[in-house]
Design a protein around this motif. Structure first.
Motif, PDB file in Angstrom:
ATOM      1  N   LEU A 162      64.361  99.304 -88.176  1.00  0.00           N
ATOM      2  CA  LEU A 162      65.567  98.279 -88.177  1.00  0.00           C
ATOM      3  C   LEU A 162      65.644  97.545 -86.959  1.00  0.00           C
ATOM      4  CD1 LEU A 162      67.700  97.600 -90.315  1.00  0.00           C
ATOM      5  CD2 LEU A 162      69.179  99.390 -89.139  1.00  0.00           C
ATOM      6  N   GLY A 163      65.301  98.182 -85.864  1.00  0.00           N
ATOM      7  CA  GLY A 163      65.239  97.673 -84.425  1.00  0.00           C
ATOM      8  C   GLY A 163      64.188  96.459 -84.259  1.00  0.00           C
ATOM      9  N   ILE A 164      63.176  96.910 -84.701  1.00  0.00           N
ATOM     10  CA  ILE A 164      62.056  95.768 -84.675  1.00  0.00           C
ATOM     11  C   ILE A 164      62.317  94.547 -85.562  1.00  0.00           C
ATOM     12  CG2 ILE A 164      59.778  95.349 -85.717  1.00  0.00           C
ATOM     13  CD1 ILE A 164      58.895  98.318 -84.955  1.00  0.00           C
ATOM     14  N   ILE A 165      63.005  94.844 -86.661  1.00  0.00           N
ATOM     15  CA  ILE A 165      63.429  93.749 -87.601  1.00  0.00           C
ATOM     16  C   ILE A 165      64.574  92.756 -86.817  1.00  0.00           C
ATOM     17  CG2 ILE A 165      64.631  93.114 -89.444  1.00  0.00           C
ATOM     18  CD1 ILE A 165      63.389  95.340 -90.879  1.00  0.00           C
ATOM     19  N   HIS A 166      65.564  93.542 -86.101  1.00  0.00           N
ATOM     20  CA  HIS A 166      66.415  92.745 -85.125  1.00  0.00           C
ATOM     21  C   HIS A 166      65.973  92.119 -84.138  1.00  0.00           C
ATOM     22  CE1 HIS A 166      69.907  93.824 -87.790  1.00  0.00           C
ATOM     23  NE2 HIS A 166      69.639  95.212 -87.465  1.00  0.00           N
ATOM     24  N   LEU A 167      64.986  92.689 -83.556  1.00  0.00           N
ATOM     25  CA  LEU A 167      64.364  92.060 -82.311  1.00  0.00           C
ATOM     26  C   LEU A 167      63.609  90.830 -82.672  1.00  0.00           C
ATOM     27  CD1 LEU A 167      62.542  95.082 -80.527  1.00  0.00           C
ATOM     28  CD2 LEU A 167      64.329  93.724 -79.674  1.00  0.00           C
ATOM     29  N   THR A 168      63.116  90.540 -83.820  1.00  0.00           N
ATOM     30  CA  THR A 168      62.488  89.212 -84.040  1.00  0.00           C
ATOM     31  C   THR A 168      63.542  88.028 -84.292  1.00  0.00           C
ATOM     32  OG1 THR A 168      62.804  89.566 -86.479  1.00  0.00           O
ATOM     33  CG2 THR A 168      60.759  90.333 -85.482  1.00  0.00           C
ATOM     34  N   GLY A 169      64.740  88.379 -84.387  1.00  0.00           N
ATOM     35  CA  GLY A 169      65.644  87.172 -84.651  1.00  0.00           C
ATOM     36  C   GLY A 169      66.519  87.155 -83.430  1.00  0.00           C
ATOM     37  N   GLU A 170      66.434  88.014 -82.471  1.00  0.00           N
ATOM     38  CA  GLU A 170      67.434  87.872 -81.108  1.00  0.00           C
ATOM     39  C   GLU A 170      67.234  86.890 -80.316  1.00  0.00           C
ATOM     40  OE1 GLU A 170      70.596  88.280 -79.518  1.00  0.00           O
ATOM     41  OE2 GLU A 170      70.234  89.753 -81.212  1.00  0.00           O
ATOM     42  N   ASN A 171      68.118  86.103 -79.759  1.00  0.00           N
ATOM     43  CA  ASN A 171      67.716  85.026 -78.678  1.00  0.00           C
ATOM     44  C   ASN A 171      68.293  85.216 -77.429  1.00  0.00           C
ATOM     45  OD1 ASN A 171      66.289  83.400 -80.501  1.00  0.00           O
ATOM     46  ND2 ASN A 171      68.139  82.470 -81.279  1.00  0.00           N
ATOM     47  N   ASP A 172      69.417  86.081 -77.517  1.00  0.00           N
ATOM     48  CA  ASP A 172      70.199  86.484 -76.189  1.00  0.00           C
ATOM     49  C   ASP A 172      69.065  87.644 -75.456  1.00  0.00           C
ATOM     50  OD1 ASP A 172      72.050  86.540 -74.077  1.00  0.00           O
ATOM     51  OD2 ASP A 172      73.234  88.117 -75.286  1.00  0.00           O
ATOM     52  N   HIS A 173      69.053  87.208 -74.367  1.00  0.00           N
ATOM     53  CA  HIS A 173      68.009  88.213 -73.538  1.00  0.00           C
ATOM     54  C   HIS A 173      68.379  89.663 -73.217  1.00  0.00           C
ATOM     55  CE1 HIS A 173      64.665  89.184 -70.748  1.00  0.00           C
ATOM     56  NE2 HIS A 173      65.601  89.443 -69.871  1.00  0.00           N
ATOM     57  N   ALA A 174      69.987  89.572 -72.676  1.00  0.00           N
ATOM     58  CA  ALA A 174      70.509  90.915 -72.436  1.00  0.00           C
ATOM     59  C   ALA A 174      70.419  92.031 -73.802  1.00  0.00           C
ATOM     60  CB  ALA A 174      71.653  90.842 -71.870  1.00  0.00           C
ATOM     61  N   VAL A 175      70.910  91.297 -75.102  1.00  0.00           N
ATOM     62  CA  VAL A 175      70.886  91.985 -76.215  1.00  0.00           C
ATOM     63  C   VAL A 175      69.486  92.331 -76.839  1.00  0.00           C
ATOM     64  CG1 VAL A 175      71.424  91.905 -78.873  1.00  0.00           C
ATOM     65  CG2 VAL A 175      72.956  90.717 -76.847  1.00  0.00           C
ATOM     66  N   PHE A 176      68.497  91.457 -76.332  1.00  0.00           N
ATOM     67  CA  PHE A 176      67.121  91.619 -76.645  1.00  0.00           C
ATOM     68  C   PHE A 176      66.835  92.964 -75.845  1.00  0.00           C
ATOM     69  CE2 PHE A 176      62.585  91.498 -76.043  1.00  0.00           C
ATOM     70  CZ  PHE A 176      62.256  91.203 -77.252  1.00  0.00           C
ATOM     71  N   LEU A 177      66.879  92.932 -74.861  1.00  0.00           N
ATOM     72  CA  LEU A 177      66.491  94.167 -73.698  1.00  0.00           C
ATOM     73  C   LEU A 177      67.314  95.482 -74.458  1.00  0.00           C
ATOM     74  CD1 LEU A 177      66.464  92.616 -70.162  1.00  0.00           C
ATOM     75  CD2 LEU A 177      64.471  93.305 -71.887  1.00  0.00           C
ATOM     76  N   GLN A 178      68.512  95.435 -74.786  1.00  0.00           N
ATOM     77  CA  GLN A 178      69.073  96.473 -75.072  1.00  0.00           C
ATOM     78  C   GLN A 178      68.571  97.018 -76.539  1.00  0.00           C
ATOM     79  OE1 GLN A 178      71.418  98.498 -73.676  1.00  0.00           O
ATOM     80  NE2 GLN A 178      71.718  99.707 -75.502  1.00  0.00           N
ATOM     81  N   LEU A 179      68.271  96.144 -77.360  1.00  0.00           N
ATOM     82  CA  LEU A 179      67.593  96.464 -78.572  1.00  0.00           C
ATOM     83  C   LEU A 179      66.322  96.921 -78.380  1.00  0.00           C
ATOM     84  CD1 LEU A 179      68.543  93.500 -81.155  1.00  0.00           C
ATOM     85  CD2 LEU A 179      68.889  95.901 -81.435  1.00  0.00           C
ATOM     86  N   LEU A 180      65.532  96.505 -77.496  1.00  0.00           N
ATOM     87  CA  LEU A 180      64.114  96.774 -77.337  1.00  0.00           C
ATOM     88  C   LEU A 180      64.054  98.233 -76.635  1.00  0.00           C
ATOM     89  CD1 LEU A 180      61.000  96.006 -77.110  1.00  0.00           C
ATOM     90  CD2 LEU A 180      61.565  95.404 -74.839  1.00  0.00           C
ATOM     91  N   GLN A 181      65.058  98.550 -75.835  1.00  0.00           N
ATOM     92  CA  GLN A 181      65.278  99.790 -75.286  1.00  0.00           C
ATOM     93  C   GLN A 181      65.476 101.021 -76.644  1.00  0.00           C
ATOM     94  OE1 GLN A 181      68.266 100.555 -72.486  1.00  0.00           O
ATOM     95  NE2 GLN A 181      67.833 102.702 -72.211  1.00  0.00           N
ATOM     96  N   GLU A 182      66.345 100.444 -77.311  1.00  0.00           N
ATOM     97  CA  GLU A 182      66.896 101.688 -78.452  1.00  0.00           C
ATOM     98  C   GLU A 182      65.856 101.726 -79.273  1.00  0.00           C
ATOM     99  OE1 GLU A 182      70.654  99.982 -79.953  1.00  0.00           O
ATOM    100  OE2 GLU A 182      71.590 100.153 -78.593  1.00  0.00           O
ATOM    101  N   THR A 183      64.994 100.785 -79.652  1.00  0.00           N
ATOM    102  CA  THR A 183      63.889 100.659 -80.478  1.00  0.00           C
ATOM    103  C   THR A 183      62.759 101.475 -79.978  1.00  0.00           C
ATOM    104  OG1 THR A 183      64.434  98.566 -81.325  1.00  0.00           O
ATOM    105  CG2 THR A 183      62.318  99.323 -81.821  1.00  0.00           C
ATOM    106  N   VAL A 184      62.421 101.253 -78.859  1.00  0.00           N
ATOM    107  CA  VAL A 184      61.360 102.177 -78.138  1.00  0.00           C
ATOM    108  C   VAL A 184      61.846 103.684 -78.097  1.00  0.00           C
ATOM    109  CG1 VAL A 184      60.030 102.716 -75.962  1.00  0.00           C
ATOM    110  CG2 VAL A 184      60.279 100.305 -77.070  1.00  0.00           C
ATOM    111  N   ASP A 185      62.974 103.872 -77.787  1.00  0.00           N
ATOM    112  CA  ASP A 185      63.599 105.343 -77.590  1.00  0.00           C
ATOM    113  C   ASP A 185      63.531 105.928 -79.118  1.00  0.00           C
ATOM    114  OD1 ASP A 185      64.971 107.521 -76.105  1.00  0.00           O
ATOM    115  OD2 ASP A 185      66.697 106.816 -77.740  1.00  0.00           O
ATOM    116  N   ASN A 186      63.815 105.309 -80.077  1.00  0.00           N
ATOM    117  CA  ASN A 186      63.831 105.846 -81.489  1.00  0.00           C
ATOM    118  C   ASN A 186      62.292 106.035 -81.899  1.00  0.00           C
ATOM    119  OD1 ASN A 186      66.549 106.309 -82.012  1.00  0.00           O
ATOM    120  ND2 ASN A 186      66.789 104.098 -82.350  1.00  0.00           N
ATOM    121  N   GLY A 187      61.422 105.113 -81.280  1.00  0.00           N
ATOM    122  CA  GLY A 187      60.005 105.407 -82.061  1.00  0.00           C
ATOM    123  C   GLY A 187      59.527 106.301 -81.261  1.00  0.00           C
TER     124      GLY A 187
END
Length: 174
Positions: free
Chosen positions: A103-128
């Motif tokens: 779900l994080g990977i899917i949300h990462l593809t459509g995120e434009n805000d840099h701060a939100v992108f980094l937060q999503l990336l961190q959560e996605t990598v953590d879960n993975g």
């Protein structure tokens, strides 16, 4: 009240393991053993989590119990140990972490805000990484007892033979 929840969880873990065993078309004589092994392995994982262990070590403890029990069950029920171990360990697979990662990977593809992108990336990598290490612990926990106790064929191995060798070598070195 907590004992009722504990017993209910134990039952559902056993049914989940039995369901996967039926799906894999194991011999019917092995189903009750798989039920007990799945329930015990999952319960050990949950108890370790309740005692404060992390999810990776808790999964390893449950999988090690299943690995050792599957060796004994193989002798008693005349089937390969993986017939017992694989269906019993599947209910411990970390589906929630994997789902959140995807779900994080899917949300990462459509995120434009840099701060939100980094937060999503961190959560996605953590879960993975949690999913990866839990799966690694499950596979190591199931296979290590079988690899350590195997000499030639599962019919020729005795679980106590390995333990006797282990303790005899410690006495000789002392």
């Amino acid at each position: 009240m907590e004992w009722i929840v504990f017993f209910e969880t134990w039952i559902w873990l056993g049914f989940a393991a039995t369901g996967f065993a039926i799906l894999f078309n194991v011999p019917p004589r092995t189903l009750w053993v798989i039920f007990i092994m799945g329930a015990l392995g999952g319960t050990v994982k949950l108890i370790c989590l309740k005692l404060g262990m992390n999810i990776i070590l808790s999964s390893l403890m449950g999988a090690l119990l299943i690995g050792f029990l599957s060796i004994r069950a193989a002798h008693l029920r005349h089937s390969p140990p993986f017939v017992f171990a694989i269906p019993a360990v599947i209910p411990m697979v970390p589906g929630a972490f994997t789902y959140r990662m995807m779900l994080g990977i899917i949300h990462l593809t459509g995120e434009n805000d840099h701060a939100v992108f980094l937060q999503l990336l961190q959560e996605t990598v953590d879960n993975g990484l949690k999913a990866f290490f839990v799966l690694s612990a499950l596979s190591l926990g199931v296979s290590a007892p079988m690899l350590l106790s195997r000499n030639k064929s599962i019919k020729e191995t005795k679980p106590n033979k390995f333990l006797n060798k282990l303790f005899d070598s410690k006495k000789a070195s002392d």
